[in-house]
Design an enzyme around this catalytic site. Structure first.
Site, PDB file in Angstrom:
ATOM      1  N   ARG A 239       0.849  -1.184   0.000  1.00 52.87           N
ATOM      2  CA  ARG A 239       0.000   0.000   0.000  1.00 52.87           C
ATOM      3  C   ARG A 239       0.888   1.240   0.000  1.00 52.87           C
ATOM      4  O   ARG A 239       1.944   1.261   0.650  1.00 52.87           O
ATOM      5  CB  ARG A 239      -0.909   0.035   1.235  1.00 52.87           C
ATOM      6  CG  ARG A 239      -2.142  -0.861   1.126  1.00 52.87           C
ATOM      7  CD  ARG A 239      -3.122  -0.390   0.047  1.00 52.87           C
ATOM      8  NE  ARG A 239      -4.300  -1.230  -0.065  1.00 52.87           N
ATOM      9  CZ  ARG A 239      -4.415  -2.276  -0.884  1.00 52.87           C
ATOM     10  NH1 ARG A 239      -3.407  -2.635  -1.662  1.00 52.87           N
ATOM     11  NH2 ARG A 239      -5.539  -2.969  -0.937  1.00 52.87           N
ATOM     12  N   GLU A 268      -3.123   8.125  -4.307  1.00 47.90           N
ATOM     13  CA  GLU A 268      -3.482   7.225  -5.395  1.00 47.90           C
ATOM     14  C   GLU A 268      -4.875   7.588  -5.886  1.00 47.90           C
ATOM     15  O   GLU A 268      -5.783   7.701  -5.040  1.00 47.90           O
ATOM     16  CB  GLU A 268      -3.470   5.789  -4.860  1.00 47.90           C
ATOM     17  CG  GLU A 268      -3.331   4.753  -5.947  1.00 47.90           C
ATOM     18  CD  GLU A 268      -3.088   3.368  -5.387  1.00 47.90           C
ATOM     19  OE1 GLU A 268      -4.022   2.556  -5.494  1.00 47.90           O
ATOM     20  OE2 GLU A 268      -2.004   3.101  -4.842  1.00 47.90           O
ATOM     21  N   HIS A 287      -1.500   0.545  -9.860  1.00 47.18           N
ATOM     22  CA  HIS A 287      -2.133  -0.422  -8.937  1.00 47.18           C
ATOM     23  C   HIS A 287      -2.796  -1.552  -9.730  1.00 47.18           C
ATOM     24  O   HIS A 287      -4.009  -1.733  -9.679  1.00 47.18           O
ATOM     25  CB  HIS A 287      -3.158   0.272  -8.028  1.00 47.18           C
ATOM     26  CG  HIS A 287      -3.468  -0.519  -6.788  1.00 47.18           C
ATOM     27  ND1 HIS A 287      -3.865   0.047  -5.612  1.00 47.18           N
ATOM     28  CD2 HIS A 287      -3.442  -1.852  -6.552  1.00 47.18           C
ATOM     29  CE1 HIS A 287      -4.077  -0.892  -4.699  1.00 47.18           C
ATOM     30  NE2 HIS A 287      -3.831  -2.071  -5.257  1.00 47.18           N
TER      31      HIS A 287
HETATM   32  C1  DGY Z   1      -5.522  -5.961  -3.203  1.00 45.37           C
HETATM   33  O1  DGY Z   1      -6.320  -6.816  -3.627  1.00 45.37           O
HETATM   34  O2  DGY Z   1      -5.652  -5.423  -2.108  1.00 45.37           O
HETATM   35  C2  DGY Z   1      -4.314  -5.615  -4.001  1.00 45.37           C
HETATM   36  O3  DGY Z   1      -3.977  -4.285  -3.834  1.00 45.37           O
HETATM   37  C3  DGY Z   1      -4.425  -5.973  -5.449  1.00 45.37           C
HETATM   38  O4  DGY Z   1      -3.333  -5.504  -6.177  1.00 45.37           O
END
Ligand code: DGY
Length: 327
Positions: A239, A268, A287
């Site tokens: 993250r 983001e 992402h």
């Molecule tokens: C999630 O599923 O939390 C991931 O960020 C996918 O990339």
């Protein structure tokens, strides 16, 4: 047999067709099927009637949203991460929360491995160089480095971290990892446990797969970057907020570290005019670590299973870990 058609499920964003078809045949599904963004008032109106929420992980699920959805008994998010959800607020209202770990490990590990290779061999920079029409000019890209015999440090040795290990071993890397607790099976896994500071000092490549929580938020700050090797690269598929973005910018701009390859950022989406994008020692992808047809279908179907189980008061196939078990 529960009559599921009496239940209303609202979707927060675009659904994979497999999930749409299944839910549409089983329940009263409210999902935006038109192009463009769903109007906020439309979603609020759906929330007021919804027994379940299919979250595409594109919204903040907090008291404000929950107040608009008095009937909710289950929230299922099509993602493994759920830092956008106030789980305590859901728990207080008796709302069970599901997510999708397990089905995306290989896809995310593939992208992480790709970003490790990009950090070492500058694939993206190389492609940009050719696109710019400068191939053959005297000033090239400079040399990359071998992965073989380098140390990879994994922050967060869970399912995704474990899936990165065999990929990195295929490149003959030594692997160390840092977790809050050492894993009993790390010998079998082929990774050595290291304290955070030892990992920062020894790793040539650091890959973050950890979840965002109070103990990982801002874990990579100016101090952490100072401890890293000047030749090291950092890769983030966890993250964005695990890394302090200003400190990352300074570390890359001043040569404190060599390279960054990030699939997740803070903020983001990263605005096109963000200062990070003025640097030529960073790769940013939008992402997309789980963005394959097979994986997104599997995530969508698991989300549907979580919703249907929750509506039927059955244990969810995968409930978030920090909630009572819905049994
Ligand atoms: C999630 O599923 O939390 C991931 O960020 C996918 O990339």
């Amino acid at each position: 047999m529960t009559d599921l058609k009496k239940y209303t499920v609202a979707a927060s964003g675009k659904m994979r067709k497999v999930a749409y078809d299944k839910l549409n045949s089983d329940v009263n599904l409210l999902a935006w099927q038109h192009s463009g963004r769903m109007p906020a008032e439309q979603f609020d109106e759906w929330l007021s009637k919804a027994d379940a929420l299919y979250s595409a992980a594109n919204i903040k699920i907090d008291e404000n949203l929950l107040n608009k959805a008095p009937r909710l008994k289950v929230i299922a998010q099509a993602a493994v991460g759920y830092d956008n959800i106030d789980v305590a607020a859901c728990t207080a209202r008796g709302i069970v929360v599901g997510h999708t770990p397990g089905v995306l490990d290989d896809a995310v590990a593939d992208l992480a491995y790709g970003l490790i290779i990009d950090s070492a061999r500058h694939l993206v920079r190389g492609s940009e160089h050719v696109h710019s029409g400068r191939w053959g000019e005297h000033k090239g890209l400079g040399l990359g480095c071998d992965l073989a015999r380098k140390t990879l440090g994994i922050i967060g040795m869970g399912n995704i971290g474990s899936a990165i290990v065999p990929r990195a071993r295929a490149s003959k890397m030594r692997i160390i990892y840092h977790n809050r607790h050492r894993r009993a099976d790390d010998g079998k896994l082929g990774a050595e446990y290291a304290g955070f500071e030892v990992l920062l000092e020894q790793a040539d490549f650091i890959v973050i797969t950890a979840t965002l929580n109070p103990s990982t938020k801002g874990m990579f700050d100016a101090e952490a970057f100072k401890r890293m090797k000047k030749t090291a690269a950092i890769i983030n598929v966890g993250r964005g907020a695990i890394v302090d973005t200003d400190a990352l910018y300074d570390a890359l701009a001043t040569g404190e570290i060599a390279y960054a390859a990030f699939d997740v950022t803070d903020p983001e989406p990263l605005p096109g005019d963000h200062k990070l994008l003025t640097l030529d020692n960073i790769t940013v992808t939008p992402h997309m670590a789980s963005a394959t047809v097979e994986t997104r279908d599997a995530m969508a179907l698991l989300t549907v299973e979580n919703i249907l189980a929750g509506l039927m008061d059955l244990p969810l196939p995968v409930q978030v870990p920090d909630q009572w078990v819905n049994a």
